[in-house]
Every structure is written in C-alpha cells, then in structure tokens.
Design a protein around this motif. Structure first.
Motif, mmCIF file in Angstrom:
data_model
loop_
_atom_site.group_PDB
_atom_site.id
_atom_site.type_symbol
_atom_site.label_atom_id
_atom_site.label_comp_id
_atom_site.label_asym_id
_atom_site.label_seq_id
_atom_site.Cartn_x
_atom_site.Cartn_y
_atom_site.Cartn_z
ATOM 1 N N GLU A 1 -3.940 -29.268 3.845
ATOM 2 C CA GLU A 1 -3.190 -29.948 4.903
ATOM 3 C C GLU A 1 -2.138 -29.016 5.494
ATOM 4 O O GLU A 1 -1.963 -28.965 6.716
ATOM 5 N N ARG B 1 -3.745 -26.171 7.600
ATOM 6 C CA ARG B 1 -4.226 -26.689 8.884
ATOM 7 C C ARG B 1 -3.048 -26.977 9.824
ATOM 8 O O ARG B 1 -3.043 -26.545 10.979
ATOM 9 N N ALA B 2 -2.043 -27.702 9.335
ATOM 10 C CA ALA B 2 -0.905 -28.058 10.181
ATOM 11 C C ALA B 2 -0.104 -26.818 10.598
ATOM 12 O O ALA B 2 0.333 -26.722 11.747
ATOM 13 N N SER C 1 -1.205 -23.735 10.904
ATOM 14 C CA SER C 1 -1.944 -22.928 11.876
ATOM 15 C C SER C 1 -1.894 -23.584 13.254
ATOM 16 O O SER C 1 -1.720 -22.899 14.264
ATOM 17 N N GLU C 2 -1.998 -24.919 13.303
ATOM 18 C CA GLU C 2 -1.883 -25.620 14.587
ATOM 19 C C GLU C 2 -0.488 -25.409 15.183
ATOM 20 O O GLU C 2 -0.348 -25.192 16.395
ATOM 21 N N HIS C 3 0.539 -25.457 14.350
ATOM 22 C CA HIS C 3 1.910 -25.220 14.805
ATOM 23 C C HIS C 3 2.071 -23.782 15.304
ATOM 24 O O HIS C 3 2.668 -23.550 16.363
ATOM 25 N N VAL D 1 -0.104 -21.845 16.584
ATOM 26 C CA VAL D 1 -0.798 -21.677 17.863
ATOM 27 C C VAL D 1 -0.038 -22.383 18.983
ATOM 28 O O VAL D 1 0.266 -21.780 20.020
ATOM 29 N N SER D 2 0.298 -23.661 18.781
ATOM 30 C CA SER D 2 0.874 -24.449 19.875
ATOM 31 C C SER D 2 2.330 -24.096 20.180
ATOM 32 O O SER D 2 2.752 -24.182 21.331
ATOM 33 N N ASP E 1 -5.557 -18.861 16.835
ATOM 34 C CA ASP E 1 -6.117 -19.437 15.611
ATOM 35 C C ASP E 1 -7.282 -18.566 15.171
ATOM 36 O O ASP E 1 -8.164 -18.246 15.962
ATOM 37 N N ARG F 1 -5.047 -18.120 9.220
ATOM 38 C CA ARG F 1 -5.056 -19.121 8.159
ATOM 39 C C ARG F 1 -4.892 -18.472 6.786
ATOM 40 O O ARG F 1 -4.207 -19.016 5.920
#
Length: 63
Positions: free
Chosen positions: A26, A29-30, A32-34, A36-37, A43, A48
């Motif tokens: 979790e 994933r979170a 890596s999304e943070h 990127v955004s 990504d 990761r």
C-alpha cells in the motif's frame, strides 16, 4: 509490521511534509502515485524499488 515513508526525508523545493504509512505494498503504491502527481517523477519499476528500499518500520505511538 507496518511501513512508512516520509517526504521530509527527501528535501524538495515544495518542502513536502507528507507521511504515508500502512502495509508495504500500500505504501509503495501510494508513495509512487504521490511522487508522480506532486513531485513530477516518472512512474517506473525503478521508482517503486527506490521507494521500497527507503521504507522504514512504523514505530507505534503510545498515548
């Protein structure tokens, strides 16, 4: 054992203070999304893996 990643460990121009904690997958994933955004990273498996290698054990806080 829950894991965490703390943006304060990686100084940036925006002085991000986000902490993400949870089960390892979790958090990876979170985070890596943070990354990127918010921070403009691409990504990738390398991103990761870098995040995974920087995870720390979350130390429970007792009241």
């Amino acid at each position: 054992m829950r894991k965490k990643v703390d943006c304060r460990d990686y100084p940036s121009e925006m002085n991000c203070t986000l902490v993400i904690a949870g089960e390892e997958e979790e958090v990876v994933r979170a985070a890596s999304e943070h990354a990127v955004s918010v921070h403009g990273h691409q990504d990738s498996p390398e991103l990761r893996e870098q995040i995974r290698s920087s995870l720390k054990d979350e130390v429970p806080q007792h009241a």
